[in-house]
Design a protein around this motif. Structure first.
Motif, PDB file in Angstrom:
ATOM      1  N   ALA A 109      14.703 -13.136  24.181  1.00  0.00           N
ATOM      2  CA  ALA A 109      13.865 -12.085  23.270  1.00  0.00           C
ATOM      3  C   ALA A 109      13.772 -10.294  22.525  1.00  0.00           C
ATOM      4  CB  ALA A 109      12.342 -12.160  23.968  1.00  0.00           C
ATOM      5  N   LEU A 110      14.476 -10.021  23.950  1.00  0.00           N
ATOM      6  CA  LEU A 110      15.186  -8.465  23.708  1.00  0.00           C
ATOM      7  C   LEU A 110      16.205  -8.755  22.848  1.00  0.00           C
ATOM      8  CD1 LEU A 110      15.113  -7.559  27.177  1.00  0.00           C
ATOM      9  CD2 LEU A 110      13.630  -6.229  25.301  1.00  0.00           C
ATOM     10  N   VAL A 111      17.040  -9.721  22.493  1.00  0.00           N
ATOM     11  CA  VAL A 111      17.624  -9.396  21.674  1.00  0.00           C
ATOM     12  C   VAL A 111      17.292 -10.454  20.248  1.00  0.00           C
ATOM     13  CG1 VAL A 111      19.992 -10.700  21.052  1.00  0.00           C
ATOM     14  CG2 VAL A 111      19.562 -10.067  22.901  1.00  0.00           C
ATOM     15  N   GLU A 112      16.782 -11.301  19.764  1.00  0.00           N
ATOM     16  CA  GLU A 112      15.794 -11.168  19.088  1.00  0.00           C
ATOM     17  C   GLU A 112      15.306 -10.346  18.282  1.00  0.00           C
ATOM     18  OE1 GLU A 112      13.054 -14.940  19.318  1.00  0.00           O
ATOM     19  OE2 GLU A 112      15.298 -15.357  19.857  1.00  0.00           O
ATOM     20  N   LYS A 113      15.201  -9.165  19.385  1.00  0.00           N
ATOM     21  CA  LYS A 113      13.886  -7.643  18.284  1.00  0.00           C
ATOM     22  C   LYS A 113      14.663  -7.027  18.380  1.00  0.00           C
ATOM     23  CE  LYS A 113       9.735  -7.594  17.498  1.00  0.00           C
ATOM     24  NZ  LYS A 113       9.575  -7.808  15.899  1.00  0.00           N
ATOM     25  N   GLY A 114      16.152  -7.423  18.653  1.00  0.00           N
ATOM     26  CA  GLY A 114      17.276  -5.778  18.155  1.00  0.00           C
ATOM     27  C   GLY A 114      17.348  -5.130  19.184  1.00  0.00           C
ATOM     28  N   TYR A 115      16.623  -4.896  20.560  1.00  0.00           N
ATOM     29  CA  TYR A 115      17.188  -4.257  21.559  1.00  0.00           C
ATOM     30  C   TYR A 115      18.439  -4.586  22.591  1.00  0.00           C
ATOM     31  CZ  TYR A 115      11.908  -2.779  20.714  1.00  0.00           C
ATOM     32  OH  TYR A 115      10.160  -2.858  20.105  1.00  0.00           O
ATOM     33  N   ASN A 116      18.089  -3.165  22.972  1.00  0.00           N
ATOM     34  CA  ASN A 116      19.772  -3.779  23.741  1.00  0.00           C
ATOM     35  C   ASN A 116      18.954  -4.313  25.068  1.00  0.00           C
ATOM     36  OD1 ASN A 116      21.353  -3.115  26.243  1.00  0.00           O
ATOM     37  ND2 ASN A 116      22.370  -1.818  25.032  1.00  0.00           N
ATOM     38  N   PRO A 117      19.453  -6.082  25.584  1.00  0.00           N
ATOM     39  CA  PRO A 117      18.207  -6.422  26.345  1.00  0.00           C
ATOM     40  C   PRO A 117      18.368  -6.218  27.661  1.00  0.00           C
ATOM     41  CG  PRO A 117      20.257  -7.696  25.990  1.00  0.00           C
ATOM     42  CD  PRO A 117      20.209  -6.838  24.802  1.00  0.00           C
ATOM     43  N   VAL A 118      20.330  -5.226  28.423  1.00  0.00           N
ATOM     44  CA  VAL A 118      20.275  -4.732  29.427  1.00  0.00           C
ATOM     45  C   VAL A 118      19.646  -3.914  30.297  1.00  0.00           C
ATOM     46  CG1 VAL A 118      22.265  -4.037  30.833  1.00  0.00           C
ATOM     47  CG2 VAL A 118      22.753  -5.801  29.593  1.00  0.00           C
ATOM     48  N   ASN A 119      20.022  -2.674  28.801  1.00  0.00           N
ATOM     49  CA  ASN A 119      18.855  -1.496  28.826  1.00  0.00           C
ATOM     50  C   ASN A 119      17.432  -1.292  29.274  1.00  0.00           C
ATOM     51  OD1 ASN A 119      21.255  -0.035  28.288  1.00  0.00           O
ATOM     52  ND2 ASN A 119      21.219   0.730  26.783  1.00  0.00           N
ATOM     53  N   GLN A 120      17.383  -2.501  28.618  1.00  0.00           N
ATOM     54  CA  GLN A 120      15.327  -2.666  28.309  1.00  0.00           C
ATOM     55  C   GLN A 120      15.168  -3.321  29.858  1.00  0.00           C
ATOM     56  OE1 GLN A 120      15.262   0.005  25.848  1.00  0.00           O
ATOM     57  NE2 GLN A 120      12.965  -1.415  26.000  1.00  0.00           N
ATOM     58  N   VAL A 126      16.395  -3.011  32.973  1.00  0.00           N
ATOM     59  CA  VAL A 126      16.883  -2.152  34.056  1.00  0.00           C
ATOM     60  C   VAL A 126      15.883  -1.031  33.735  1.00  0.00           C
ATOM     61  CG1 VAL A 126      18.497  -0.185  34.817  1.00  0.00           C
ATOM     62  CG2 VAL A 126      19.325  -2.417  34.113  1.00  0.00           C
ATOM     63  N   GLY A 127      15.127  -0.056  32.416  1.00  0.00           N
ATOM     64  CA  GLY A 127      14.073  -0.235  32.390  1.00  0.00           C
ATOM     65  C   GLY A 127      13.202  -0.319  33.145  1.00  0.00           C
ATOM     66  N   TYR A 128      12.514  -1.042  32.995  1.00  0.00           N
ATOM     67  CA  TYR A 128      11.565  -2.007  33.623  1.00  0.00           C
ATOM     68  C   TYR A 128      11.637  -2.452  35.014  1.00  0.00           C
ATOM     69  CZ  TYR A 128       8.707  -5.589  35.171  1.00  0.00           C
ATOM     70  OH  TYR A 128       7.598  -6.053  35.873  1.00  0.00           O
ATOM     71  N   ILE A 129      12.825  -2.763  35.902  1.00  0.00           N
ATOM     72  CA  ILE A 129      13.471  -2.636  36.932  1.00  0.00           C
ATOM     73  C   ILE A 129      13.071  -1.807  37.466  1.00  0.00           C
ATOM     74  CG2 ILE A 129      14.824  -3.072  39.170  1.00  0.00           C
ATOM     75  CD1 ILE A 129      16.117  -5.288  36.956  1.00  0.00           C
ATOM     76  N   MET A 130      14.008  -0.366  37.162  1.00  0.00           N
ATOM     77  CA  MET A 130      13.278   0.541  37.712  1.00  0.00           C
ATOM     78  C   MET A 130      12.285   1.724  37.697  1.00  0.00           C
ATOM     79  SD  MET A 130      16.698   1.724  38.740  1.00  0.00           S
ATOM     80  CE  MET A 130      17.226   3.195  38.745  1.00  0.00           C
ATOM     81  N   SER A 131      11.597   1.553  36.684  1.00  0.00           N
ATOM     82  CA  SER A 131       9.918   1.825  36.455  1.00  0.00           C
ATOM     83  C   SER A 131       9.027   1.449  37.011  1.00  0.00           C
ATOM     84  CB  SER A 131      10.215   2.175  34.676  1.00  0.00           C
ATOM     85  OG  SER A 131       9.791   1.667  34.085  1.00  0.00           O
ATOM     86  N   GLY A 132       9.206  -0.110  36.591  1.00  0.00           N
ATOM     87  CA  GLY A 132       7.797  -1.156  36.858  1.00  0.00           C
ATOM     88  C   GLY A 132       6.808  -1.610  35.466  1.00  0.00           C
ATOM     89  N   ASP A 133       7.754  -0.365  34.555  1.00  0.00           N
ATOM     90  CA  ASP A 133       6.369   0.302  33.466  1.00  0.00           C
ATOM     91  C   ASP A 133       7.166  -1.650  32.839  1.00  0.00           C
ATOM     92  OD1 ASP A 133       5.351   0.561  30.857  1.00  0.00           O
ATOM     93  OD2 ASP A 133       5.962   2.772  30.518  1.00  0.00           O
ATOM     94  N   PRO A 134       5.795  -2.772  31.912  1.00  0.00           N
ATOM     95  CA  PRO A 134       6.263  -3.263  31.851  1.00  0.00           C
ATOM     96  C   PRO A 134       6.547  -3.307  30.066  1.00  0.00           C
ATOM     97  CG  PRO A 134       3.820  -3.512  32.031  1.00  0.00           C
ATOM     98  CD  PRO A 134       4.698  -2.314  32.986  1.00  0.00           C
ATOM     99  N   THR A 135       6.237  -1.934  29.539  1.00  0.00           N
ATOM    100  CA  THR A 135       6.539  -1.802  28.166  1.00  0.00           C
ATOM    101  C   THR A 135       8.510  -1.980  27.144  1.00  0.00           C
ATOM    102  OG1 THR A 135       6.364   0.539  28.363  1.00  0.00           O
ATOM    103  CG2 THR A 135       3.472  -0.478  28.060  1.00  0.00           C
ATOM    104  N   TYR A 136       8.534  -1.750  28.478  1.00  0.00           N
ATOM    105  CA  TYR A 136       9.986  -1.660  28.370  1.00  0.00           C
ATOM    106  C   TYR A 136      10.393  -3.526  27.623  1.00  0.00           C
ATOM    107  CZ  TYR A 136      11.811   2.886  30.361  1.00  0.00           C
ATOM    108  OH  TYR A 136      12.031   3.899  30.485  1.00  0.00           O
TER     109      TYR A 136
END
Length: 88
Positions: free
Chosen positions: A30-41, A43-53
């Motif tokens: 889903a992240l790839v299809e939307k044009g996001y860097n999936p690794v960065n996103q 990792v951001g989610y895991i580190m912060s717990g913020d689901p908006t990543y």
């Protein structure tokens, strides 16, 4: 009218269990299809717990929220170790 003297039986619908690996695969896609860097996103989610990543696209945010972050880390480490062991 219901008989209030009797115990009522309630059956809940069980959700299908999805493995952490399947969750990560779907979220990654889903992240790839939307044009996001999936690794960065991820990792951001895991580190912060913020689901908006994680994008809402394809239900990815809801899906990843059903898995504990420590379970995600555990799965990532398992796969990493499997890959490293296969190299040697």
């Amino acid at each position: 009218m219901a008989d209030l003297q009797r115990t009522q039986n309630f059956s809940s619908v069980q959700e299908k269990q999805v493995s952490v690996r399947e969750v990560l695969e779907k979220v990654y896609q889903a992240l790839v299809e939307k044009g996001y860097n999936p690794v960065n996103q991820i990792v951001g989610y895991i580190m912060s717990g913020d689901p908006t990543y994680v994008t809402n696209y394809g239900g990815a945010r809801t899906l990843i929220s059903k898995v504990e972050r420590d379970e995600i880390l555990e799965e990532l480490m398992k796969v990493y170790i499997e890959v490293m062991q296969s190299r040697y």
